[in-house]
Every structure is written in C-alpha cells, then in structure tokens.
Design an enzyme around this catalytic site. Structure first.
Site: not given
Ligand code: NAD
Ligand code: GLY
Length: 365
Positions: A123, A145, A187, A229, A239, A243, A247, A250, A254, A267
């Site tokens: 856990r 993340k 980025e 960041k 988020e 946050r 993106n 993105h 994407h 990416h």
C-alpha cells in the site's frame, strides 16, 4: 556547478516534502541521495537502454543495502500492468519490507511505472526518482503522478504517490538523442507559457545556449521549470484546479499523436504544435494578441521544435479525437487556452466551430 553544489528545489508538501537536486555527478554522489533511503532493501527499476549506461553508478552507492534490479524493454508500449506485476514480484523476491525503496532510473516511462509499483507494494513504499531524460527531469519526475497505460488509453490507471527525492544528474543527458532532448525543451517552454512570463523572456534570450546544451543555461532552465511546477503541485497536488493548466497544448497534442499512430510526433513535439494551436485558437476567440502567438512560434522554432501540423492530417478527425479528452465535461470541449504569455486558463464550453476553423487553417484542409 558540480555534485557538491547542485541546484536544490524543494517540493513543499508538509511532511511529504522532498528535494529535487539538479547538477552534474549526482548519481555518483550517494552520500547525498542515500539520506532518502530509509530501509535496507532497494529495487532499481530501469530499462534495457538506460541500465547499461547508468545502473552500475547507482549500484555503487548501495553499499550495505540488499538490492536487485528489474528492467523493462524500451518504449511506451512497456508501461503496462503486466510490468507492474513483474516489478512487484521482484520486490517480493527481494524480501522487501515496508521500509524498502524503489529507485526509478530512466525517462518518464520508467518513472511512471516504478512510481506506481512503489505506490502498490504494501500500500505504498518510498521511491526515488533518478530521471535520465530532460522531459523526466522537468516534468514527470516531479509532482507524484504515477501510472501505466491500458489498451484502452494512455495513463488510465495510476496513483498520486510522491517520491522521497529527485536526483536529476545532467551527466545522463550527454547520451540522450537530440530529438528526445528537444522534446524536453518543449515541456520547459510549456511551463513558462502557462504561468511565468519572466521565464519565457529568459528562454527567448537563452534559446541558442539551450539548443547547444550549454550547462549553465540547461541547469537554470531545468531549475526554473521545476520551481514553477513545484509551486503548482504544492498548491494543487491532486489536480482539483490549477494543476490542470499544466496540460496546455495537450488536447490538441494528444489528438495529433493519436492520429499519427504515435509514430509521427513524439509527445513533446505534439505538445509544441498543440501549444501553437491553442495560442491560435485563443487569438481567434479574442483572448490573446497575435504578437504572443508569434513569440511562441519563434521560441519553439529557435529550439528546433515543430510548430506546424505535419501534412496529411484530417481536421474533422482531429476534432473527434479532441472530444475524447479526459478534461471534457458533459459533451463540451474544455481546453487550456491563454490570455497571452504566462497567462493560461481553463476554458469550458469551447465553440467547436472555432476549433475546427483553427484545425482547418493549420492543416490547409
Ligand atoms: P522515455 O522514458 O520513453 O524515454 C525516451 C527515450 O530515451 C527512451 O528510448 C529511453 O530508453 C531513452 N533514454 C532515457 N534516458 C536516456 C539517456 N540518458 N541516454 C540515452 N537514452 C535515454 O520517454 P520520456 O519522454 O522520458 O517520458 C515519456 C513518458 O512520461 C510518457 O509515458 C508520459 O506519459 C510520461 N509523463 C508523465 C508525467 C507525469 O507527471 N507523471 C508527465 C509527463 C510525461
Ligand atoms: N504533467 C502534468 C502534471 O504533472 O500534472
């Protein structure tokens, strides 16, 4: 700047706060990163490209620790549940207890998978990020993340699980292919474009030095992006709001990546073109000035990044792919747009006709 004087940024999350060290010689500076290792077991997770280059250096620092390694094959296709299962089996074989530590040595693929494995074992155990791509140093290793892909989509399974430390040794970037390096620069630009106009101006002034991978500029750029960041993550770890701004570009990116079957654009390249499209849409909606779009285009271009949609894309198909984005709500497009450099915002209910017009202009369709 050297191992004894790395740049240090703190990600401020109360008792879960952690340092990000940026500099040369850091993998070999075990005296520093061993402080983040609480127990006597460690599993190094890496891949078949990175391990031959850097695993020995990390292992040399693990004197007195019972450790083993788990390597995945190279590539996004290997960021899978099956490999999480194998990593957990490796922890079991090691006899890892609750104070064991997972060390993620590699790019974002390895970092996401190793972090998620650490989140699952008993856990949740410690992990240390040792990013070896520029993208991982400025983005994926910071903020907690973690996760893996499913056949149904990228990053659909995961957990927020913060590392105990991030060791960004820029020596490792010496072996990084040029295209992967530029992906990381996209980025960096993104962070500045979202919320740090002074950093954007700094990038404009240092684009040549960054394209040439000059140390001082590189460390400063990584540190500024990480600091930005870290601030966002400290204010909105899971988020709930701000946050999501990270993106920018993105949803467009994407769609471009998916339409190109993940073979045309990396990416970060998709993000670069996606930021330009987001800027063009913002301009069309009367939110921002043409001069801001032009500055973004010029900076990306100076860093060797693509700014135009490659030939052969269908605007209608791109719009349909954008409708599948996780950020959308109740059947309407929700995009990150901007009011100019450093002023991104979340915009809901975006008019699809305007999006299509931007996509048509960009694809000549
Ligand atoms: P990657 O991990 O696939 O690395 C890119 C390539 O560079 C790979 O072939 C890798 O083997 C190679 N490589 C890595 N380090 C090297 C080195 N020092 N020398 C030579 N080759 C090296 O890709 P990436 O761009 O680092 O990360 C992309 C992943 O990150 C995606 O899975 C994406 O979903 C994830 N990501 C996660 C977050 C997050 O917040 N967790 C944020 C952004 C991206
Ligand atoms: N890469 C987006 C985030 O960390 O939130």
């Amino acid at each position: 700047m050297n191992a004894s004087h790395p740049q240090t940024i703190d990600v401020a999350l109360g008792t879960r706060s952690y340092p990000v060290w940026i500099g040369r010689g850091l993998l070999g500076d075990a005296a520093r990163w061993r402080a983040a290792l609480r127990g006597r077991h460690a599993l190094i997770v890496s891949n078949t490209t990175v391990a031959p280059l850097y695993l020995d250096k990390v292992a040399q620092g693990l004197d007195g620790v019972r450790w083993s390694s788990f390597l995945i094959d190279d590539g996004e296709a290997h960021k899978t549940f099956a490999n999480v299962g194998r990593a957990l089996e490796a922890l079991a074989a090691l006899g890892a207890t609750r104070d064991a530590c997972v060390i993620a040595l590699g790019g974002g693929v390895v970092g996401d998978l190793a972090g998620f494995s650490a989140a699952c074992w008993m856990r949740g155990i410690d992990f240390i990020q040792m990013p070896t791509t520029l993208l991982a140093m400025v983005d994926s290793s910071v903020g907690g993340k973690t996760g893996v892909n499913l056949p149904a989509g990228k990053n659909l399974v995961g957990a927020f699980h913060q590392p105990r430390a991030v060791v960004a040794d820029i020596d490792t970037l010496d072996t990084l292919p040029a295209r992967e390096y530029r992906t990381g620069l996209a980025e960096v630009v993104k962070g500045a474009a979202i919320g740090d106009p002074a950093f954007f101006a700094w990038l404009e002034a240092h684009a040549g030095a960054l394209a040439a991978r000059e140390d001082a500029a590189l460390v400063e750029a990584i540190a500024r992006k990480v600091r930005y960041k870290a601030g966002v993550v400290a204010r909105d770890e899971t988020e709930q709001g701000e946050r999501a701004l990270l993106n920018l570009g993105h949803t467009f990116g994407h769609a471009l990546e998916t339409a190109g079957h993940y073979t045309t654009l990396l990416h970060g390249e998709g993000v670069a073109v996606g930021m330009v499209l987001a800027a063009q849409l913002s301009e069309r909606l009367g939110m921002s000035a043409a001069a801001d779009t032009q500055r973004l285009l010029r900076l990306l271009d100076a860093l060797g990044l693509p700014t135009a949609v490659p030939a052969g894309y269908d605007p209608q198909q791109l719009l349909e792919l954008m409708r599948l984005d996780k950020k959308n709500t109740a059947g309407t497009l929700r995009l990150i747009l901007w009011r100019g450099i450093g002023q991104a915002e979340i915009v809901g209910g975006v008019d699809e006709a305007q999006v299509l017009a931007v996509l048509r202009a960009a694809t000549g369709g």
